[in-house]
Design a protein around this motif. Sequence first.
Motif, PDB file in Angstrom:
ATOM      1  N   ALA A  46     -11.041 -13.508 -14.991  1.00 15.36           N
ATOM      2  CA  ALA A  46      -9.981 -12.530 -15.242  1.00 15.36           C
ATOM      3  C   ALA A  46     -10.481 -11.105 -15.063  1.00 15.36           C
ATOM      4  O   ALA A  46      -9.837 -10.278 -14.407  1.00 15.36           O
ATOM      5  CB  ALA A  46      -9.418 -12.728 -16.662  1.00 15.36           C
ATOM      6  N   LEU A  47     -11.645 -10.792 -15.668  1.00 17.99           N
ATOM      7  CA  LEU A  47     -12.190  -9.444 -15.542  1.00 17.99           C
ATOM      8  C   LEU A  47     -12.617  -9.154 -14.109  1.00 17.99           C
ATOM      9  O   LEU A  47     -12.430  -8.042 -13.596  1.00 17.99           O
ATOM     10  CB  LEU A  47     -13.375  -9.276 -16.503  1.00 17.99           C
ATOM     11  CG  LEU A  47     -14.032  -7.888 -16.509  1.00 17.99           C
ATOM     12  CD1 LEU A  47     -13.003  -6.809 -16.782  1.00 17.99           C
ATOM     13  CD2 LEU A  47     -15.153  -7.839 -17.549  1.00 17.99           C
ATOM     14  N   PHE A  48     -13.188 -10.156 -13.442  1.00 21.75           N
ATOM     15  CA  PHE A  48     -13.616  -9.954 -12.058  1.00 21.75           C
ATOM     16  C   PHE A  48     -12.398  -9.652 -11.167  1.00 21.75           C
ATOM     17  O   PHE A  48     -12.438  -8.754 -10.321  1.00 21.75           O
ATOM     18  CB  PHE A  48     -14.339 -11.200 -11.553  1.00 21.75           C
ATOM     19  CG  PHE A  48     -14.866 -11.060 -10.147  1.00 21.75           C
ATOM     20  CD1 PHE A  48     -16.064 -10.409  -9.905  1.00 21.75           C
ATOM     21  CD2 PHE A  48     -14.150 -11.562  -9.071  1.00 21.75           C
ATOM     22  CE1 PHE A  48     -16.548 -10.266  -8.615  1.00 21.75           C
ATOM     23  CE2 PHE A  48     -14.620 -11.433  -7.782  1.00 21.75           C
ATOM     24  CZ  PHE A  48     -15.829 -10.781  -7.559  1.00 21.75           C
ATOM     25  N   MET A  49     -11.311 -10.389 -11.361  1.00 20.16           N
ATOM     26  CA  MET A  49     -10.126 -10.155 -10.552  1.00 20.16           C
ATOM     27  C   MET A  49      -9.535  -8.777 -10.833  1.00 20.16           C
ATOM     28  O   MET A  49      -9.020  -8.112  -9.925  1.00 20.16           O
ATOM     29  CB  MET A  49      -9.080 -11.239 -10.831  1.00 20.16           C
ATOM     30  CG  MET A  49      -9.551 -12.652 -10.505  1.00 20.16           C
ATOM     31  SD  MET A  49      -9.944 -12.882  -8.772  1.00 20.16           S
ATOM     32  CE  MET A  49      -8.355 -13.270  -8.115  1.00 20.16           C
ATOM     33  N   ASN A  50      -9.636  -8.328 -12.068  1.00 19.97           N
ATOM     34  CA  ASN A  50      -9.150  -6.996 -12.407  1.00 19.97           C
ATOM     35  C   ASN A  50      -9.947  -5.920 -11.686  1.00 19.97           C
ATOM     36  O   ASN A  50      -9.385  -4.971 -11.127  1.00 19.97           O
ATOM     37  CB  ASN A  50      -9.204  -6.808 -13.925  1.00 19.97           C
ATOM     38  CG  ASN A  50      -8.677  -5.449 -14.354  1.00 19.97           C
ATOM     39  OD1 ASN A  50      -9.426  -4.486 -14.423  1.00 19.97           O
ATOM     40  ND2 ASN A  50      -7.393  -5.401 -14.673  1.00 19.97           N
ATOM     41  N   ARG A  51     -11.276  -6.057 -11.695  1.00 21.75           N
ATOM     42  CA  ARG A  51     -12.115  -5.060 -11.015  1.00 21.75           C
ATOM     43  C   ARG A  51     -11.949  -5.153  -9.501  1.00 21.75           C
ATOM     44  O   ARG A  51     -11.975  -4.122  -8.805  1.00 21.75           O
ATOM     45  CB  ARG A  51     -13.567  -5.264 -11.416  1.00 21.75           C
ATOM     46  CG  ARG A  51     -13.813  -4.961 -12.902  1.00 21.75           C
ATOM     47  CD  ARG A  51     -15.272  -5.092 -13.271  1.00 21.75           C
ATOM     48  NE  ARG A  51     -15.480  -4.804 -14.693  1.00 21.75           N
ATOM     49  CZ  ARG A  51     -16.662  -4.883 -15.313  1.00 21.75           C
ATOM     50  NH1 ARG A  51     -17.738  -5.265 -14.621  1.00 21.75           N
ATOM     51  NH2 ARG A  51     -16.764  -4.599 -16.591  1.00 21.75           N
ATOM     52  N   LEU A  52     -11.741  -6.344  -8.996  1.00 22.54           N
ATOM     53  CA  LEU A  52     -11.513  -6.495  -7.562  1.00 22.54           C
ATOM     54  C   LEU A  52     -10.182  -5.857  -7.172  1.00 22.54           C
ATOM     55  O   LEU A  52     -10.074  -5.239  -6.105  1.00 22.54           O
ATOM     56  CB  LEU A  52     -11.528  -7.978  -7.197  1.00 22.54           C
ATOM     57  CG  LEU A  52     -11.347  -8.321  -5.714  1.00 22.54           C
ATOM     58  CD1 LEU A  52     -12.360  -7.581  -4.858  1.00 22.54           C
ATOM     59  CD2 LEU A  52     -11.474  -9.832  -5.499  1.00 22.54           C
ATOM     60  N   GLU A  76      -4.258  -7.432   0.117  1.00 24.71           N
ATOM     61  CA  GLU A  76      -3.399  -6.765  -0.853  1.00 24.71           C
ATOM     62  C   GLU A  76      -3.600  -7.308  -2.256  1.00 24.71           C
ATOM     63  O   GLU A  76      -3.298  -6.614  -3.223  1.00 24.71           O
ATOM     64  CB  GLU A  76      -1.929  -6.936  -0.455  1.00 24.71           C
ATOM     65  CG  GLU A  76      -1.586  -6.284   0.884  1.00 24.71           C
ATOM     66  CD  GLU A  76      -0.126  -6.486   1.242  1.00 24.71           C
ATOM     67  OE1 GLU A  76       0.568  -7.226   0.498  1.00 24.71           O
ATOM     68  OE2 GLU A  76       0.321  -5.902   2.256  1.00 24.71           O
ATOM     69  N   ARG A  77      -4.099  -8.537  -2.381  1.00 26.26           N
ATOM     70  CA  ARG A  77      -4.306  -9.157  -3.687  1.00 26.26           C
ATOM     71  C   ARG A  77      -5.741  -9.666  -3.784  1.00 26.26           C
ATOM     72  O   ARG A  77      -6.321 -10.126  -2.765  1.00 26.26           O
ATOM     73  CB  ARG A  77      -3.327 -10.321  -3.905  1.00 26.26           C
ATOM     74  CG  ARG A  77      -1.870  -9.911  -3.846  1.00 26.26           C
ATOM     75  CD  ARG A  77      -0.965 -11.037  -4.337  1.00 26.26           C
ATOM     76  NE  ARG A  77      -1.221 -12.285  -3.652  1.00 26.26           N
ATOM     77  CZ  ARG A  77      -0.666 -12.628  -2.502  1.00 26.26           C
ATOM     78  NH1 ARG A  77       0.163 -11.798  -1.889  1.00 26.26           N
ATOM     79  NH2 ARG A  77      -0.934 -13.791  -1.942  1.00 26.26           N
ATOM     80  N   PRO A  78      -6.329  -9.628  -4.955  1.00 30.65           N
ATOM     81  CA  PRO A  78      -7.720 -10.085  -5.112  1.00 30.65           C
ATOM     82  C   PRO A  78      -7.873 -11.574  -4.806  1.00 30.65           C
ATOM     83  O   PRO A  78      -8.936 -12.010  -4.384  1.00 30.65           O
ATOM     84  CB  PRO A  78      -8.034  -9.759  -6.571  1.00 30.65           C
ATOM     85  CG  PRO A  78      -6.721  -9.599  -7.245  1.00 30.65           C
ATOM     86  CD  PRO A  78      -5.798  -9.069  -6.219  1.00 30.65           C
ATOM     87  N   GLU A  79      -6.799 -12.365  -5.042  1.00 34.31           N
ATOM     88  CA  GLU A  79      -6.908 -13.796  -4.775  1.00 34.31           C
ATOM     89  C   GLU A  79      -7.201 -14.069  -3.301  1.00 34.31           C
ATOM     90  O   GLU A  79      -7.909 -15.032  -2.962  1.00 34.31           O
ATOM     91  CB  GLU A  79      -5.604 -14.502  -5.182  1.00 34.31           C
ATOM     92  CG  GLU A  79      -5.293 -14.457  -6.675  1.00 34.31           C
ATOM     93  CD  GLU A  79      -4.605 -13.182  -7.080  1.00 34.31           C
ATOM     94  OE1 GLU A  79      -4.386 -12.327  -6.189  1.00 34.31           O
ATOM     95  OE2 GLU A  79      -4.308 -13.012  -8.281  1.00 34.31           O
ATOM     96  N   GLN A  80      -6.661 -13.238  -2.428  1.00 34.94           N
ATOM     97  CA  GLN A  80      -6.892 -13.435  -0.995  1.00 34.94           C
ATOM     98  C   GLN A  80      -8.357 -13.245  -0.646  1.00 34.94           C
ATOM     99  O   GLN A  80      -8.949 -14.032   0.110  1.00 34.94           O
ATOM    100  CB  GLN A  80      -6.023 -12.447  -0.201  1.00 34.94           C
ATOM    101  CG  GLN A  80      -4.535 -12.651  -0.417  1.00 34.94           C
ATOM    102  CD  GLN A  80      -3.719 -11.529   0.218  1.00 34.94           C
ATOM    103  OE1 GLN A  80      -4.183 -10.393   0.337  1.00 34.94           O
ATOM    104  NE2 GLN A  80      -2.498 -11.853   0.629  1.00 34.94           N
ATOM    105  N   LEU A  81      -8.965 -12.195  -1.185  1.00 35.64           N
ATOM    106  CA  LEU A  81     -10.371 -11.899  -0.890  1.00 35.64           C
ATOM    107  C   LEU A  81     -11.279 -12.987  -1.450  1.00 35.64           C
ATOM    108  O   LEU A  81     -12.217 -13.452  -0.785  1.00 35.64           O
ATOM    109  CB  LEU A  81     -10.735 -10.536  -1.481  1.00 35.64           C
ATOM    110  CG  LEU A  81     -11.943  -9.822  -0.882  1.00 35.64           C
ATOM    111  CD1 LEU A  81     -11.671  -9.479   0.571  1.00 35.64           C
ATOM    112  CD2 LEU A  81     -12.240  -8.553  -1.646  1.00 35.64           C
ATOM    113  N   LEU A  82     -11.020 -13.414  -2.679  1.00 33.49           N
ATOM    114  CA  LEU A  82     -11.852 -14.453  -3.294  1.00 33.49           C
ATOM    115  C   LEU A  82     -11.676 -15.782  -2.554  1.00 33.49           C
ATOM    116  O   LEU A  82     -12.643 -16.536  -2.391  1.00 33.49           O
ATOM    117  CB  LEU A  82     -11.469 -14.604  -4.770  1.00 33.49           C
ATOM    118  CG  LEU A  82     -12.472 -15.370  -5.642  1.00 33.49           C
ATOM    119  CD1 LEU A  82     -13.787 -14.614  -5.711  1.00 33.49           C
ATOM    120  CD2 LEU A  82     -11.920 -15.574  -7.046  1.00 33.49           C
TER     121      LEU A  82
END
Length: 837
Positions: free
Chosen positions: A409-415, A532-538
Amino acid sequence: MKQKILLSLIALFSLFALGAFVANLNVTNTTSTFNRLIALHQIEDLRRGLLEKILKAQSDLYVVNTPLGKDLNLIIENVFSLEASARGCLACHHNPQVTAALETTKDLIHDYQEALSFYITASANKERIEALKREASLIGNRIITNTDRMILTANKKIKLMTRQTLAKVEAARRTLLYTLSAAFLFGVLISVYLVRSMTVPVRDLVAATRRIAAGELGYRLPTAYKAEFGELADHLNMMSLALRENYTSLKEEIAERRQTEEALLESRERFALAARAANDGLWDWNLKTDVFYLSPRWKLLLGFAEDEVGNGFEEWLALVHSEDRNQLQTKIYAHIDGHTRHFEDEYRIRHKDGSYRWMLCKGVAVRDLSGNAYRIAGSQTDITEQRAAQEQLLHDAFHDGLTDLPNRALFMNRLKHAINTAQRHPDYLYAVLFLDLDRFKVINDSLGHLAGDKLLLVVSQRLLDFLRPTDTVARLGGDEFAILLEDIRDYGDAITIAQRIITELPLPILIAGQETFTTASIGIAFSSEDYERPEQLLRDADLAMYQAKANGKARYEIFHQAMHQETIQRLRMETELRRGIENHELCVHYQPIYSLRAKRTTGFEALVRWSPPGRELVPPDDFISLAEETGLITDIGDWIISAACSNASRWAKKFPTDFPLTVNVNLSSREFVPGLCEKIMTTLSLSGIDPSVVRLELTESTIMADPELAAHLLRQLKAMGVGLLIDDFGTGYSSLSHLQRFPFDVLKIDRSFVKDVHLEREKLEIVKTIIDLAHNLKMTVVAEGVETAAEFNLLAELGCEYVQGFFIAEPLDADALDSYIQTEAMQQRPLRLEVRQ
């Protein structure tokens, strides 16, 4: 009611207006008639005057030259006046008949004038004078006769018109009288109606108010009125009921207040005792007198004695942390000014020992009727421990419990923050590294979970040592880590970090007195305006990590778009495979197994094929791994077991032989679970074949996924009479202890060792060793993938019992297999069927 009155008045005024109109019309007609009558009388007066003047002239004519006669000039004046009167009469008449009569009279007067003129001026003898006198007299008589006739006719007309005029006057009088009478009666009726409509409801309302005023609360008007009086009556009834209810409530409230007042004195003492014993500190501020009070407990919470802190708002504020002081003042004064319903604030305040404690302060103001606060009081509670617990909960919510690293959760927030920064600043670069430990499950299973946790802690610390303070490393779960490199100069910085991790992470780690090593596979995804979203990058970094594992592990791969396309293709294939299973697109092709000792075919291997509509057959290597990954292999396996047993039963009945027809079925690790024995028993019962006909093949990796469970299930299957084979021997763990521990009947040599075995000595030694090992353990051997005569002959020399491959026969569909079995049956050779997924 207003509408009724308005309509009644309009009707009344309309009736009066109608009467006035009729009266005015009659008066106008009557006046016109009277004017005509007066004009006729005036004309008649002219006629009478004309007649009088003619008579006067005649009279003067007869008495002239007598003692009674007058001057002859007077006769002449009278005659000339006759002409003037005749012209006046003629001017007033327009009726042709009357006008003609007047013209005749006028002519006679003219003749009369001439006759008199001849008479007056005559100088003849006496007879001639008398003749002229008679002639003039005759003309005068004719004038008199005509005039008299006109007078009689006019009198008749005047009388008739007079009677008609009087009749019209009488009719107008009656019409006016009737109209006034009707208007009066209608007005009286409207007045009576309006008076009754207003006085009756008012009388009932007055009576009702008198009864309510007399104490009869709850009285209701029984009569229903309309319009405003109806609404007034409803309101009066509602008011009466409300008064009764409020009076009842008021009596109860008075009783309660009396009890409250009685208990107030007692509660004051109780409050004083409670204030001394309360855990919260109390405070009170009299805004009128500016007297501020702090309870002893308030001071004790901060470690002060009662006389060590003064009672004042400024003394309180002086102890509050400088960063929280303005907020406290703002909230207190905002509540005093009436902007908030109550006062509440959390702030830090200095303890006597110099530390700061977190306090929760609440309060409420007392206000006068104008809403102005004249007093405010409240409490102060020490929440230091609660704040610490909240902060710890917040920390735990965003950090991994084992490594204390940021969690997903925190990683996605910073991403997400990094993505937003890159969108605002195009020159801002960042990268994500997705890291997965290699062979972590082996370490975890062999050394235990505590050792696995220790390994994760060491890996976490090493990853932190590799990074800058501005970078973020997070544990996503299990042995997966993610690293966010922010504000890098170029993408080479991310590659440098990945190379360092791959190089330095495998350094020895001492766990439970034993050196342990681990490596990592890393996927790298670089910043791009497409994200546009962190989920895409991860997701893309994860895909690159899986590519690194597929390429040999302990390495890094950089994401490129083809990886995503491959994933999409894999998802598409999964969808098509699911649809293919539902639509029964799977089929089985059979490959014969040849006995080197019996010199004949003794079985078949069934290979699963997928036949999508309009496409070529899909071999199992292209979809079995996907089926195992998605869990579809369970459905496929169930179908294959059922189909194999059903076909074995059919072939045994259609092509009877000296030996029973056996079926070998390979099981994946997902199928090798509790409940397998019951499933196979049910299938055997439905197909009607003996359990000894079925033989199951398992790989070493399937067995070693859970050795204890595998041993238990194999013993159950063996007790049922099912044959057991270990498949692809030599490609897995290849441990002798596995062969001794598990009750296998047959060992199958993998095709990778059989290919070119006659050309490579190393392979020859391996195959020879495997065959000798199987024979020593009382097991038979099947060699897979035999494609040449040299391989076939060498395996026969080494003592291998069975072989299969293209050299014997290619896989056959159901129709071709029936022909093959029939040929074997005609040669009276025993058959053995082997089914493989």
